[in-house]
Design a protein around this motif. Sequence first.
Motif, short mmCIF file in Angstrom:
data_model
loop_
_atom_site.label_atom_id
_atom_site.label_comp_id
_atom_site.label_asym_id
_atom_site.label_seq_id
_atom_site.Cartn_x
_atom_site.Cartn_y
_atom_site.Cartn_z
N ILE A 147 0.83 -1.21 0.00
CA ILE A 147 0.00 0.00 0.00
C ILE A 147 0.86 1.25 0.00
O ILE A 147 0.59 2.22 -0.73
N LEU A 148 1.92 1.25 0.81
CA LEU A 148 2.83 2.40 0.82
C LEU A 148 3.48 2.59 -0.55
O LEU A 148 3.68 3.72 -0.99
N SER A 149 3.78 1.47 -1.21
CA SER A 149 4.40 1.54 -2.54
C SER A 149 3.46 2.19 -3.55
O SER A 149 3.87 3.06 -4.32
N TRP A 150 2.19 1.80 -3.55
CA TRP A 150 1.22 2.42 -4.45
C TRP A 150 1.03 3.90 -4.12
O TRP A 150 0.92 4.75 -5.01
N SER A 151 1.00 4.21 -2.83
CA SER A 151 0.84 5.61 -2.42
C SER A 151 2.03 6.45 -2.86
O SER A 151 1.88 7.60 -3.27
N ALA A 152 3.23 5.85 -2.79
CA ALA A 152 4.43 6.56 -3.24
C ALA A 152 4.38 6.86 -4.73
O ALA A 152 4.75 7.95 -5.17
N LEU A 153 3.88 5.88 -5.52
CA LEU A 153 3.76 6.09 -6.96
C LEU A 153 2.81 7.25 -7.26
O LEU A 153 3.10 8.11 -8.09
N ARG A 154 1.69 7.28 -6.55
CA ARG A 154 0.72 8.36 -6.75
C ARG A 154 1.34 9.72 -6.42
O ARG A 154 1.22 10.68 -7.19
N GLU A 155 2.00 9.81 -5.27
CA GLU A 155 2.60 11.09 -4.86
C GLU A 155 3.71 11.51 -5.83
O GLU A 155 3.87 12.69 -6.11
N ASP A 156 4.45 10.54 -6.34
CA ASP A 156 5.51 10.83 -7.30
C ASP A 156 4.92 11.45 -8.56
O ASP A 156 5.40 12.48 -9.05
N HIS A 182 9.24 14.42 -2.42
CA HIS A 182 9.76 14.18 -1.06
C HIS A 182 8.82 13.27 -0.27
O HIS A 182 9.27 12.39 0.47
N GLU A 183 7.53 13.48 -0.44
CA GLU A 183 6.56 12.60 0.21
C GLU A 183 6.66 11.19 -0.35
O GLU A 183 6.56 10.20 0.39
N ALA A 184 6.86 11.08 -1.66
CA ALA A 184 7.00 9.76 -2.30
C ALA A 184 8.21 9.02 -1.74
O ALA A 184 8.13 7.83 -1.40
N LEU A 185 9.34 9.71 -1.61
CA LEU A 185 10.54 9.08 -1.04
C LEU A 185 10.33 8.68 0.41
O LEU A 185 10.79 7.63 0.85
N SER A 186 9.62 9.52 1.16
CA SER A 186 9.32 9.21 2.56
C SER A 186 8.48 7.93 2.67
O SER A 186 8.74 7.07 3.52
N LEU A 187 7.49 7.79 1.79
CA LEU A 187 6.64 6.59 1.80
C LEU A 187 7.45 5.35 1.43
O LEU A 187 7.28 4.29 2.03
#
Length: 428
Positions: free
Chosen positions: A165-174, A180-185
């Motif tokens: 889930i964090l991985s999908w969320s990171a893709l969306r934020e990217d 920066h939020e994507a890298l944090s996730l």
Amino acid sequence: MTTELIEIDSYVLGQMLDKKNLSRQDFADKLGISTKTIQRWINGTVRRVRPDTLGRIAHTLEITPDQLCKSSVPIEMRPINRALEEICKDSFLCRIRVTDEYSSYLKLLKSFSPNELCSAQRMTLYTHIGFTSFYLGKNRASRMYLDEALKIAYSLNMPTKIISILSWSALREDFCGNRHEALSLVERCEDYLKYTNDCSKSRAEYLFRKGHVLYHGEQFAEAIPLIRDSILIEYKQPQQNLFALGMKYFHLSECYLRTRDFAKAKAALSKTARIAEKAGWVRGHAYSYFGLGIIGIFEKSDCQSVRASFAKARMLRSYTTSEKINTKAEQREFIYFAIKGQTNEARNLILNNIRFNRRFIHFFASSILDGLFFAKLFPESFSMRPSLIERATDYFEKNNLQRSLNALKLLNSKERISMAEFLELYVF
């Protein structure tokens, strides 16, 4: 049967321990539990506790429970819905992804009532609705569903699901420009890898997502080995996910293309083409030939082979549905039309890309940069609005994308550029 767990605010807990001058060992002794459990509460690895445990923590710290309570998610115990289980399997999802049937898949997912599912399946349903909504360009819905899925995953303490889930969320934020939020996730994913029983699949997902985010951040030297390692892990899986393998090779080719290592880019695209054909991933097959055609242009291959690559790419793409997220095909065709001097076709592609990508600032800014290249190559045929150039500049500066920023500033300082400069300066 409903069991309610309550989420602890890990930051407040850490602050209260400091305020009371309590070490983690002393606090654990007072509660009669291990220091490892305290550590997990504070770093957020375990976020939810039973109400009686929350009461004991609050009593020990001499505060009220609501001062520590962040939120609560009810955990539902219900029979497994076999139909939902079937359509959420990796094998079923691969068929959806290779055929781009996201709209139909979303309708199918939404036909299930979350209130009739056990918590684990509700989490799965929300996760699949979340990333399907993302592929359809519905960012707000994607964020809402993935956030709800993550809350349940934390409650159930399922590290593998948390990573996914964090991985999908990171893709969306990217894609939305929040690098920066994507890298944090993505970095939060790493914290949970050690808690997975069989972490190879989760590690492959984490490596690829981190490589993807770094690639968008123009950190190619760091991104390439991560994506390559993810590919190696994919090869070692008992059942190979051909779609995932093809997609990873494609993104590896993008890294090589950006660094202008055309030999390695060509090798990766050839792999993508073979795997995509085997998997039935028509869009990936089309992308491969668009990429091979562009490499042919930059390597000054004969015109016939370049035309053949683009002809095959267009034929393949004609059998796919339209995308809701930036497509590499349009950028490759823009280069092709610009170099051939087909200004009307190139202009239409640029205008469509700028309109199309407004929801995803990363691609929006790249489309503006393409427009600026075209405006300087054919100043009599096209011009870019200063307000758009300013938005792209702000995004590149905010995310420290120096290659794109330097190209934009250089172009902005010139009245026009030659075709040789276009080929030399172009940012893929």
